[in-house]
Design an enzyme around this catalytic site. Structure first.
Site, PDB file in Angstrom:
ATOM      1  N   ASP A 102      -4.072   7.821 -11.135  1.00 40.07           N
ATOM      2  CA  ASP A 102      -3.309   9.016 -10.755  1.00 40.07           C
ATOM      3  C   ASP A 102      -3.815  10.287 -11.424  1.00 40.07           C
ATOM      4  O   ASP A 102      -3.538  11.387 -10.941  1.00 40.07           O
ATOM      5  CB  ASP A 102      -1.826   8.836 -11.148  1.00 40.07           C
ATOM      6  N   HIS A 138       2.132 -18.268  16.391  1.00 40.10           N
ATOM      7  CA  HIS A 138       3.333 -17.873  17.123  1.00 40.10           C
ATOM      8  C   HIS A 138       4.519 -18.672  16.625  1.00 40.10           C
ATOM      9  O   HIS A 138       4.388 -19.886  16.454  1.00 40.10           O
ATOM     10  CB  HIS A 138       3.147 -18.127  18.626  1.00 40.10           C
TER      11      HIS A 138
HETATM   12  C1  LIG Z   1       9.332   5.245  -8.106  1.00 43.03           C
HETATM   13  C2  LIG Z   1       7.875   4.947  -7.860  1.00 43.03           C
HETATM   14  C3  LIG Z   1       7.531   3.924  -7.017  1.00 43.03           C
HETATM   15  C4  LIG Z   1       6.194   3.632  -6.784  1.00 43.03           C
HETATM   16  N1  LIG Z   1       5.887   2.617  -5.927  1.00 43.03           N
HETATM   17  C5  LIG Z   1       4.605   2.335  -5.664  1.00 43.03           C
HETATM   18  C6  LIG Z   1       4.251   1.263  -4.800  1.00 43.03           C
HETATM   19  O1  LIG Z   1       5.122   0.563  -4.264  1.00 43.03           O
HETATM   20  N2  LIG Z   1       2.941   1.011  -4.572  1.00 43.03           N
HETATM   21  C7  LIG Z   1       1.961   1.764  -5.145  1.00 43.03           C
HETATM   22  O2  LIG Z   1       0.779   1.501  -4.888  1.00 43.03           O
HETATM   23  N3  LIG Z   1       2.257   2.786  -5.984  1.00 43.03           N
HETATM   24  C8  LIG Z   1       3.549   3.075  -6.249  1.00 43.03           C
HETATM   25  N4  LIG Z   1       3.846   4.093  -7.120  1.00 43.03           N
HETATM   26  C9  LIG Z   1       2.736   4.844  -7.712  1.00 43.03           C
HETATM   27  C10 LIG Z   1       2.130   4.051  -8.890  1.00 43.03           C
HETATM   28  O3  LIG Z   1       3.130   3.796  -9.847  1.00 43.03           O
HETATM   29  C11 LIG Z   1       0.992   4.837  -9.507  1.00 43.03           C
HETATM   30  O4  LIG Z   1       0.046   5.190  -8.523  1.00 43.03           O
HETATM   31  C12 LIG Z   1       0.304   4.014 -10.584  1.00 43.03           C
HETATM   32  O5  LIG Z   1       1.207   3.632 -11.590  1.00 43.03           O
HETATM   33  C13 LIG Z   1      -0.862   4.791 -11.195  1.00 43.03           C
HETATM   34  O6  LIG Z   1      -1.469   4.009 -12.168  1.00 43.03           O
HETATM   35  P1  LIG Z   1      -2.250   4.660 -13.393  1.00 43.03           P
HETATM   36  O7  LIG Z   1      -2.783   3.511 -14.163  1.00 43.03           O
HETATM   37  O8  LIG Z   1      -3.173   5.689 -12.916  1.00 43.03           O
HETATM   38  O9  LIG Z   1      -1.137   5.438 -14.252  1.00 43.03           O
HETATM   39  P2  LIG Z   1       0.291   5.060 -14.797  1.00 43.03           P
HETATM   40  O10 LIG Z   1       0.844   3.846 -14.193  1.00 43.03           O
HETATM   41  O11 LIG Z   1       1.091   6.307 -14.732  1.00 43.03           O
HETATM   42  O12 LIG Z   1       0.025   4.693 -16.321  1.00 43.03           O
HETATM   43  C14 LIG Z   1      -0.404   5.611 -17.253  1.00 43.03           C
HETATM   44  C15 LIG Z   1      -0.049   5.100 -18.638  1.00 43.03           C
HETATM   45  O13 LIG Z   1      -0.712   5.893 -19.589  1.00 43.03           O
HETATM   46  C16 LIG Z   1       0.143   6.124 -20.696  1.00 43.03           C
HETATM   47  N5  LIG Z   1      -0.337   7.315 -21.376  1.00 43.03           N
HETATM   48  C17 LIG Z   1      -0.391   8.580 -20.896  1.00 43.03           C
HETATM   49  N6  LIG Z   1      -0.960   9.407 -21.795  1.00 43.03           N
HETATM   50  C18 LIG Z   1      -1.274   8.626 -22.863  1.00 43.03           C
HETATM   51  C19 LIG Z   1      -1.894   8.889 -24.092  1.00 43.03           C
HETATM   52  N7  LIG Z   1      -2.342  10.094 -24.402  1.00 43.03           N
HETATM   53  N8  LIG Z   1      -2.024   7.862 -24.957  1.00 43.03           N
HETATM   54  C20 LIG Z   1      -1.593   6.622 -24.659  1.00 43.03           C
HETATM   55  N9  LIG Z   1      -1.021   6.315 -23.497  1.00 43.03           N
HETATM   56  C21 LIG Z   1      -0.871   7.305 -22.607  1.00 43.03           C
HETATM   57  C22 LIG Z   1       1.493   6.266 -20.046  1.00 43.03           C
HETATM   58  O14 LIG Z   1       2.511   6.049 -21.000  1.00 43.03           O
HETATM   59  C23 LIG Z   1       1.435   5.209 -18.967  1.00 43.03           C
HETATM   60  O15 LIG Z   1       1.894   3.983 -19.454  1.00 43.03           O
HETATM   61  C24 LIG Z   1       5.181   4.395  -7.414  1.00 43.03           C
HETATM   62  C25 LIG Z   1       5.519   5.412  -8.299  1.00 43.03           C
HETATM   63  C26 LIG Z   1       6.857   5.686  -8.536  1.00 43.03           C
HETATM   64  C27 LIG Z   1       7.211   6.779  -9.487  1.00 43.03           C
END
Ligand SMILES: Cc1cc2nc3c(=O)[nH]c(=O)nc-3n(C[C@H](O)[C@H](O)[C@H](O)COP(=O)(O)OP(=O)(O)OC[C@H]3O[C@@H](n4cnc5c(N)ncnc54)[C@H](O)[C@@H]3O)c2cc1C
Ligand SMILES: NC(=O)c1ccc[n+]([C@@H]2O[C@H](COP(=O)([O-])OP(=O)(O)OC[C@H]3O[C@@H](n4cnc5c(N)ncnc54)[C@H](O)[C@@H]3O)[C@@H](O)[C@H]2O)c1
Length: 465
Positions: A311, A443
């Site tokens: 993200d 089916h």
């Molecule tokens: C309500 C909701 C429902 C969702 N449902 C879906 C779904 O059904 N399907 C789907 O594909 N996506 C879904 N998403 C989107 C999905 O959650 C995100 O796309 C996904 O979590 C992104 O993954 P990521 O690893 O990039 O970041 P994240 O999951 O946001 O993880 C980032 C992590 O980094 C940590 N962090 C940040 N900065 C630091 C730092 N400086 N030091 C240490 N740790 C740090 C944070 O605490 C967090 O734990 C949903 C999102 C929400 C809010």
């Protein structure tokens, strides 16, 4: 010295760490929260689906069981139990990630990770104590947080984001949702199914506006049946918490102000990349104007040993996109040549009916000036869907006029979240609509609707309409 330090343990970060470890790299992961799994496991994908499942059971018990010949009396929804079950599901999942870290011999450093320089990360715990770790390579996977509007104060009490909506202590009487995208419609569905009135204020002229327009139109019809009200083309101008109520004012585009009063307002207008506390500047890592970490096609930042995924970089904010990117970077680091076809990352909305799509939308094909043909099949004509009384929706297949190659598949209906995988496989292998229509589909299954839509696209040859 680690070979790789991953900052952030969401689906991007933890998957990157596992793949790095599998490939023989000495790996560490840094997570600021006490549980692993990031947004997706703690406050996103998993808890929202847990509540969607509970509310779906309740809704069916209240509305369809009788027709099935199942009579219930004194039916009630216990939100406290639903939230508690959801918490258990989250715990099982986050504990699972902890187990996977151990199994793969990945060191977990709990605390906020911030760059000291391009190879050193300082890890600061909540009590203020800190330590430093070194890595030859660093992967930033810090994810995203909810966005808001400058005039909205997210008080987390009545004016809430998805995180609070996953932990409400009562079923709202009237939930006002700002933003008719994925979060608004999924979490709006949870509470509509439990009896809340749900009003969605959406700035664009369609729900889920980035998906194929047919999907938004069909979904709107289905959600209306369960108590949703829609204010499309409405621009929110103010949100006020008056204690027991919230008042949302919106401009209806005709110079009039519409006032909607509810007991909660869910702000779901998108998410923003999260880099607070990361101190990216200390490593010289550039950010884009939108606050994302800037990366090239190899997901490498302007600092060669630092990569970023999920993200916090450009592209769809989806867990499975983040996971693919985690694997991509790990494999790149050992000299492999991985590939991600971003056009074939499916998108799913877990409402009922579910919406699922892959490839180009009709609007995108028109914009590209590409000549395409369309095949549609309604679930109303599916024996399987009639048996389960899930006849809302359709499958729409877009194929190239000359080559018959499938260019886009858009589904709204029962279990399409699972069905879309077949379309992804077909498109990864560059199948034609005829290829799919010549394959046997069991089916009765919902998947026959995809085959029929392919038949319709092939030569208007659908068999059951
Ligand atoms: C309500 C909701 C429902 C969702 N449902 C879906 C779904 O059904 N399907 C789907 O594909 N996506 C879904 N998403 C989107 C999905 O959650 C995100 O796309 C996904 O979590 C992104 O993954 P990521 O690893 O990039 O970041 P994240 O999951 O946001 O993880 C980032 C992590 O980094 C940590 N962090 C940040 N900065 C630091 C730092 N400086 N030091 C240490 N740790 C740090 C944070 O605490 C967090 O734990 C949903 C999102 C929400 C809010
Ligand atoms: N099932 C899933 O895969 C799933 C579920 C939840 C979240 N997510 C991800 O999380 C991210 C955030 O979800 P989201 O629903 O907050 O964002 P979104 O981008 O899906 O929807 C936001 C909606 O808000 C509207 N909007 C924007 N500004 C507005 C304004 N001022 N007034 C009224 N409406 C406005 C947009 O037009 C859009 O329809 C998405 O990128 C999504 O991919 C995915």
């Amino acid at each position: 010295m680690y070979d790789v330090i991953v900052i952030g343990s969401g689906p991007g970060g933890y998957v990157a760490a596992i793949r790095c470890a599998q490939l023989g790299m000495k790996t560490a992961i840094v997570e600021k929260y006490s549980t692993l799994g990031g947004t997706c496991l703690n406050v996103g994908c998993i808890p929202s689906k847990a509540l969607l499942d509970s509310s779906e059971h309740y809704h069916n018990a209240a509305h369809t069981f009788k027709t099935h010949g199942i009579n219930l009396s004194n039916l009630s929804a216990d939100i406290t139990q639903m939230i508690s079950r959801k918490d258990d599901v989250v715990k099982q999942n986050v504990d699972g990630i902890q187990f996977l870290m151990k199994k793969n011999k990945i060191d977990v450093h709990q605390g906020l990770g911030s760059f000291v320089n391009a190879t050193t990360v300082k890890v600061t715990k909540e009590d203020g104590s800190s330590s430093e770790i070194q890595g030859k390579n660093i992967i930033i996977a810090t994810g995203s947080k909810p966005s808001t509007l400058p005039f909205i104060k997210l008080d987390k009490d009545r004016v809430i984001t998805s995180t609070e909506a996953l932990n409400l202590k009562e079923i709202p009487k009237h939930l006002v949702v700002i933003g008719g995208g994925v979060i608004g419609l999924e979490l709006g569905s949870v509470y509509a199914r439990l009896g809340a009135k749900v009003s969605v204020v959406e700035f664009m002229d369609s729900l889920i506006p980035t998906m194929d327009r047919t999907m938004g139109k069909e979904l709107q019809k289905s959600l209306k049946k369960i108590g949703f009200e829609f204010y499309l083309k409405h621009k929110v101008t103010s949100v006020e918490n008056t204690g027991k109520e919230v008042t949302v004012k919106a401009d209806n585009g005709k110079g009039e102000t519409v006032e909607i009063n509810g007991d909660y307002v869910l702000v779901s207008i998108g998410r923003r990349p999260y880099t607070e506390g990361l101190n990216a500047e200390a490593a010289g890592v550039k950010l884009t104007e939108r606050g994302q970490i800037e990366v090239n096609d190899h997901l490498q930042t302007n600092v060669p040993n630092i990569y970023a995924i999920g993200d916090v970089v450009k592209g769809a904010m989806l867990a499975h996109k983040a996971e693919e990117e985690g694997v991509f970077v790990a494999e790149t680091l050992v000299g492999q040549k991985p590939h991600i076809n971003y056009n074939l990352i499916p998108g799913v909305v877990y409402t009922w009916p579910e919406v699922a799509a892959v490839g180009y939308t009709e609007e995108q094909l028109k914009e590209q000036g590409r000549k395409y043909k369309t095949g549609k099949f309604p679930f109303l004509a599916s024996g399987r869907a009639r048996a389960s009384m899930d006849t809302d929706g359709l499958v729409k297949v877009l194929a190239d006029v000359e080559t018959d190659e499938i260019l886009g598949v858009h589904m709204i209906g029962p279990r399409t979240a699972d069905m879309i995988a077949e379309a992804v496989v077909a498109m990864e292998f560059r199948a034609s609509a005829e290829d799919v229509s010549r394959m046997s589909h069991a089916h009765p299954t919902y998947t026959e609707a995809f085959k029929e839509a392919c038949l319709a696209a092939t030569d208007n040859r659908a068999l059951h309409v």
